[in-house]
Every structure is written in C-alpha cells, then in structure tokens.
Enzyme design. Sequence first.
Site, mmCIF file in Angstrom:
data_model
loop_
_atom_site.group_PDB
_atom_site.id
_atom_site.type_symbol
_atom_site.label_atom_id
_atom_site.label_comp_id
_atom_site.label_asym_id
_atom_site.label_seq_id
_atom_site.Cartn_x
_atom_site.Cartn_y
_atom_site.Cartn_z
ATOM 1 N N HIS A 5 0.117 4.540 -2.161
ATOM 2 C CA HIS A 5 -0.148 5.844 -1.550
ATOM 3 C C HIS A 5 0.880 6.879 -2.001
ATOM 4 C CE1 HIS A 5 -3.134 4.875 1.881
ATOM 5 N NE2 HIS A 5 -3.175 3.904 0.991
ATOM 6 N N HIS A 25 -5.889 -5.952 -2.141
ATOM 7 C CA HIS A 25 -6.500 -6.137 -0.820
ATOM 8 C C HIS A 25 -6.563 -7.610 -0.426
ATOM 9 C CE1 HIS A 25 -8.760 -2.004 -0.619
ATOM 10 N NE2 HIS A 25 -7.451 -1.898 -0.516
ATOM 11 N N ASN A 43 -3.113 8.151 5.647
ATOM 12 C CA ASN A 43 -1.833 7.442 5.723
ATOM 13 C C ASN A 43 -1.456 6.982 7.128
ATOM 14 O OD1 ASN A 43 -1.307 7.640 2.953
ATOM 15 N ND2 ASN A 43 -0.383 9.666 3.180
ATOM 16 N N ARG A 78 0.824 -1.210 0.000
ATOM 17 C CA ARG A 78 0.000 0.000 0.000
ATOM 18 C C ARG A 78 0.858 1.260 0.000
ATOM 19 N NH1 ARG A 78 -3.142 0.163 5.067
ATOM 20 N NH2 ARG A 78 -3.867 2.174 4.263
#
Length: 329
Positions: A70, A198, A97, A66
């Site tokens: 991000h 995910h 975050n 992730r």
Amino acid sequence: MARSNNLFGIFVVQMMFLALFSSHANGQGLKVGFYKKSCPKAEDIVYKVISDVMAVAPSLSGPLLRLHFHDCFIRGCDGSILLDSPTKQTEKYSAPNLSLRGFNIIDRVKLAIEEACPGVVSCADIAAIVARDVTVATKGPYWEVETGRRDGNVSLIAEPSTPPTGLPPFFSNINMLKQSFAQRGLNVKDLVVLSGGHTIGTAGCSSFNARLYNFTGKGDMDPTMDPNYIARLKLKCKLGDQTTLAELDPGSVRTFDDSYFKLVNKRRGLLQSDAALLDDPETRAYMVQATSHGSTFFKDFGVAMVKMGRIGVLTGSQGEVRKVCTKTN
C-alpha cells in the site's frame, strides 16, 4: 532564435522529466547492503523485533506485508503510508487503508534502530525489510532487500481511493488490475505473483459481501464463485456485516504457500480481484503453474517484491530520514 531557445528549453525539461522518471522506475540509488557501514546491524535488529512479534501475534504477518504494498502503490515506496496527522488527513485514514494493522510494529522497529544508529535508516526501508521478514516468518521465501530509500513528507487521504491512480479496489476486474500495475512499471506476471501474497492475512466481510448477497443489485450471488464456498462464507458473514474478518486462504492463513492459487483455481478466491485472475490467459496459466511440481512462485515472489520496492523511490538528497515514522522531521 527565441523559438529555437524555447524548443531547447522544452527539450531540456522533457529530458529532465525522463531522467527523473527513469530513476524512479528503476530504483536507482538502491542497493543491497546500503547500511553496511552506516548501520551494519540494521537488518538484524528488524529480524529480532519481527521474530518476537510473530511469536505472539502471527496474524500481523498479512497486514505488515500489505503495508509495504500500500505504501509503494501511492507516491512510491516513500513511507507516506506511515505518516499521521492531528486531523486524520493522511493516507492511513483513506478507506482502502483502514483495514491495515501493524503501524505500531513499524514504530517499534524504528525505535530499536534509532537507539543503534540515530537518523540513518529510513522508515520506507524499514517497511520493505519488515515485509520480507514476515514472509520468511510464515515459511515463505527469502530475498535480498535493496535499501537506500528516503522518506517522503507528503501524505494525502484522497490519493489511495482516487481512480485510476489509487490503490486497485477489491472489486477490480482484470483490466483494472493490469492498468494499475502497468502504471507503476509492473507487468502481468508481477500482478499474479504479488496477488499470491494473499496466501496470508484476512479481509473484512464488507469487501466481498456483495458477492454473497447482492452481486448485480438484484439480491443474487456471484455466479463465478463456488456455491458451496458461498454457503460457508454466509455462515461467517451476514448481510451487511462490516466488522467480521475472513481468511483469504482458509486453512493456511499463517503459512506462506501455494494454496491461495489452488483455491482461486477452484473458484474460491475471496475477493473479486482474486477471481479476476482467471479472466486473463497469462495470469490463469501462471496460477496453474504455481500449483505444479515445477512451481517458481517462491522465487518469482522475491523478484516481484524487489521490483515493486523500486517504485517511485526517493534517494540521495531527496526526501529525508524521519526520526519518527509517524511525522516529518
């Protein structure tokens, strides 16, 4: 004549902007094996550190994957997510975050690479390679990572949470998701494929608590979610729980596979943004295909990760190669 010169000036500026945008969108300057001569062991060093980490802390696989996502979605893949500040005003302190972990692992990789090749390998490239290696470590696909990114020197706390250009929030509907990805040159297929990430990792109860207890503000549950699944989640996440973590893909949280798609198809997607993938014909069709014998998910994920890794990159003389990932040189 003056008007003609002005028009020519405007045209030149427009062409410069288009050239810059095209370069950023297409990832020009990136290539596989960028460090082949300048730091030939770079990827081997990353692999060794990540293998050691995954052996003792496999739960970091999801957060480290992730982290690259991000980073790329705000200011492009420039390592801005990694920057720190004494006043905590950089991206990593933005609300979307705060659940990220593994920054110390990136620092550990950087330290090992700096010992071998000082000032050569960017932090942005390290984040991209780490994302690939944690995917492989969890039995996911391997892909060739393009490298050659340079590190940016701007990181602002407000940007990740500022709509519509910030990170897509966990409560996004399908239109919000499609818009967010399109802004970054990613299509609908990229959206559903990258959502498949995910399959590893967790989410805080606070990110889906409303679906269990107060979906429309009337103390109701999300009607699109399997009620049996809601009952199980309520055992783990009490009303107002801000700290407990739940598995995005229960039962195979440390294995990169297609079970995420199976769960969402059964109305057991944990986040509202997961469930939203059933609301579009194209994403829904892919979710069915991803669980079939003819699934192309593993191949598609590698392709989408390479494409995402080209967003807004700094190359050539742009940016810098940080000596330490948490601060500019």
